[in-house]
Motif scaffolding. Structure first.
Motif, mmCIF file in Angstrom:
data_model
loop_
_atom_site.group_PDB
_atom_site.id
_atom_site.type_symbol
_atom_site.label_atom_id
_atom_site.label_comp_id
_atom_site.label_asym_id
_atom_site.label_seq_id
_atom_site.Cartn_x
_atom_site.Cartn_y
_atom_site.Cartn_z
ATOM 1 N N GLN A 126 -23.388 -18.836 23.858
ATOM 2 C CA GLN A 126 -22.534 -19.859 23.466
ATOM 3 C C GLN A 126 -22.321 -20.729 24.754
ATOM 4 O O GLN A 126 -22.307 -20.308 25.902
ATOM 5 N N THR A 127 -22.392 -21.924 24.463
ATOM 6 C CA THR A 127 -22.030 -22.924 25.460
ATOM 7 C C THR A 127 -21.065 -24.073 25.013
ATOM 8 O O THR A 127 -21.305 -24.445 23.891
ATOM 9 N N PRO A 128 -20.111 -24.350 25.900
ATOM 10 C CA PRO A 128 -19.657 -23.907 26.950
ATOM 11 C C PRO A 128 -18.838 -22.687 26.978
ATOM 12 O O PRO A 128 -18.519 -22.302 26.033
ATOM 13 N N LYS A 129 -18.448 -21.882 28.168
ATOM 14 C CA LYS A 129 -17.648 -20.805 28.170
ATOM 15 C C LYS A 129 -16.180 -21.168 28.118
ATOM 16 O O LYS A 129 -15.422 -20.613 27.588
ATOM 17 N N TYR A 130 -15.942 -22.248 28.723
ATOM 18 C CA TYR A 130 -14.414 -22.818 28.868
ATOM 19 C C TYR A 130 -14.839 -24.169 28.451
ATOM 20 O O TYR A 130 -15.606 -25.160 28.797
ATOM 21 N N LEU A 131 -13.714 -24.723 27.962
ATOM 22 C CA LEU A 131 -13.657 -26.077 27.225
ATOM 23 C C LEU A 131 -12.115 -26.524 27.405
ATOM 24 O O LEU A 131 -11.372 -25.832 26.643
ATOM 25 N N VAL A 132 -11.800 -27.507 28.250
ATOM 26 C CA VAL A 132 -10.316 -28.046 28.427
ATOM 27 C C VAL A 132 -10.466 -29.430 28.196
ATOM 28 O O VAL A 132 -11.092 -30.267 28.638
ATOM 29 N N THR A 133 -9.521 -30.042 27.087
ATOM 30 C CA THR A 133 -9.733 -31.379 26.675
ATOM 31 C C THR A 133 -8.294 -31.881 26.199
ATOM 32 O O THR A 133 -7.310 -31.152 26.090
ATOM 33 N N GLN A 134 -8.118 -33.266 25.862
ATOM 34 C CA GLN A 134 -7.213 -33.588 25.541
ATOM 35 C C GLN A 134 -6.689 -33.829 23.845
ATOM 36 O O GLN A 134 -8.023 -33.858 23.297
ATOM 37 N N PRO A 179 -20.286 -14.396 23.858
ATOM 38 C CA PRO A 179 -19.148 -13.957 24.952
ATOM 39 C C PRO A 179 -17.940 -14.908 24.712
ATOM 40 O O PRO A 179 -17.096 -14.618 25.297
ATOM 41 N N GLY A 180 -17.803 -15.853 23.765
ATOM 42 C CA GLY A 180 -16.606 -16.825 23.312
ATOM 43 C C GLY A 180 -16.963 -17.824 23.918
ATOM 44 O O GLY A 180 -17.409 -18.138 25.083
ATOM 45 N N THR A 181 -15.975 -18.718 23.482
ATOM 46 C CA THR A 181 -15.680 -20.163 24.318
ATOM 47 C C THR A 181 -14.333 -20.498 24.219
ATOM 48 O O THR A 181 -13.572 -20.398 23.099
ATOM 49 N N ARG A 182 -13.592 -20.233 25.267
ATOM 50 C CA ARG A 182 -12.238 -20.427 25.322
ATOM 51 C C ARG A 182 -11.896 -22.059 25.324
ATOM 52 O O ARG A 182 -12.228 -22.748 26.227
ATOM 53 N N LEU A 183 -11.202 -22.583 24.170
ATOM 54 C CA LEU A 183 -10.905 -23.682 24.087
ATOM 55 C C LEU A 183 -9.426 -24.010 24.406
ATOM 56 O O LEU A 183 -8.618 -23.454 23.791
ATOM 57 N N THR A 184 -9.170 -24.884 25.232
ATOM 58 C CA THR A 184 -7.825 -25.359 25.507
ATOM 59 C C THR A 184 -7.515 -26.753 25.348
ATOM 60 O O THR A 184 -8.117 -27.519 25.646
ATOM 61 N N VAL A 185 -6.529 -27.154 24.381
ATOM 62 C CA VAL A 185 -6.416 -28.393 24.077
ATOM 63 C C VAL A 185 -4.683 -28.690 24.913
ATOM 64 O O VAL A 185 -4.130 -28.094 24.353
#
Lengths: 114, 111
Positions: free
Chosen positions: A6-14, A107-113
């Motif tokens: 999976q890509t990306p592994k981490y995703l931080v967005t508004q 492996p998962g994608t951690r999404l933070t909004v």
């Protein structure tokens, strides 16, 4: 060689943004899935595709749109992100559709909004 | 509420001891699967037991299934630090295309 990636592994967005998560499996499986795991570790299925056809759509908001260009890929596009979308998203695959087979997870994608 | 619920929610034991986790479910199943999730990782399949099976072994793992009580247990013998993880049961139900995951047991092995 990673079986399910999976890509990306981490995703931080508004809030309000649109984002995509990509998934690829090299196991030759016919079925792929998207799961959402919340902060309490509860894992819930969102979608499943079998040979590029949608099999399960688990009452997910229309803002979530999966797309399977071929049976090795299942991408997830999310429009107008909301705070409640923050979670870990897992892609998985299995040889056959349904509940009778082992599922292989990415492996998962951690999404933070924010 | 969830189809599968694990008990206990959290378990801490000394290395070398046995760990037992339980899973209860509500409706008749076709099979039950156990998965492990290490911190920050995806789930890894451990074992699948079908509704007509009562017990299954894989290495240090032993899974039992009691369909009359709608419950399953996962026993890890001679635990190791590397067994520290969350463990989930997942049920497959006739007529339903999906696996339904339980709430998980967080296992900590103390060296």
């Amino acid at each position: 060689d990673t079986a399910v990636s999976q890509t990306p592994k981490y995703l931080v967005t508004q809030m309000g943004n649109d984002k995509s998560i990509k998934c690829e499996q090299n196991l030759g499986h016919d079925t792929m899935y998207w799961y959402k795991q919340d902060s309490k570790k509860f894992l819930k299925i969102m979608f499943s595709y079998n040979n590029k056809e949608l099999i399960i759509n688990e009452t997910v908001p229309n803002r979530f749109s999966p797309k399977s260009p071929d049976k090795a890929h299942l991408n997830l596009h999310i429009n107008s992100l909301e705070l409640g979308d923050s979670a870990v998203y897992f892609c998985a695959s299995s040889q056959v559709s349904g509940f009778t087979d082992t599922q292989y997870f990415g492996p998962g994608t951690r999404l933070t909004v924010l | 509420s969830q189809q599968g619920e694990e008990d206990p929610q959290a378990l801490s034991i000394q290395e070398g001891e046995n760990a037992t986790m339980n899973c209860s479910y509500k409706t008749s199943i076709n099979n039950l699967q156990w998965y492990r999730q290490n911190s920050g990782r995806g789930l890894v399949h451990l074992i699948l037991i079908r509704s007509n099976e009562r017990e299954k072994h894989s290495g240090r793992l032993r899974v039992t299934l009691d369909t009359s009580k709608k419950s399953s247990s996962l026993l890890i013998t001679a635990s190791r630090a590397a067994d520290t993880a969350s463990y989930f049961c997942a049920t497959g139900i006739f007529g339903n295309e999906k696996l339904t995951f339980g709430t998980g047991t967080r296992l900590t092995i103390i060296p």
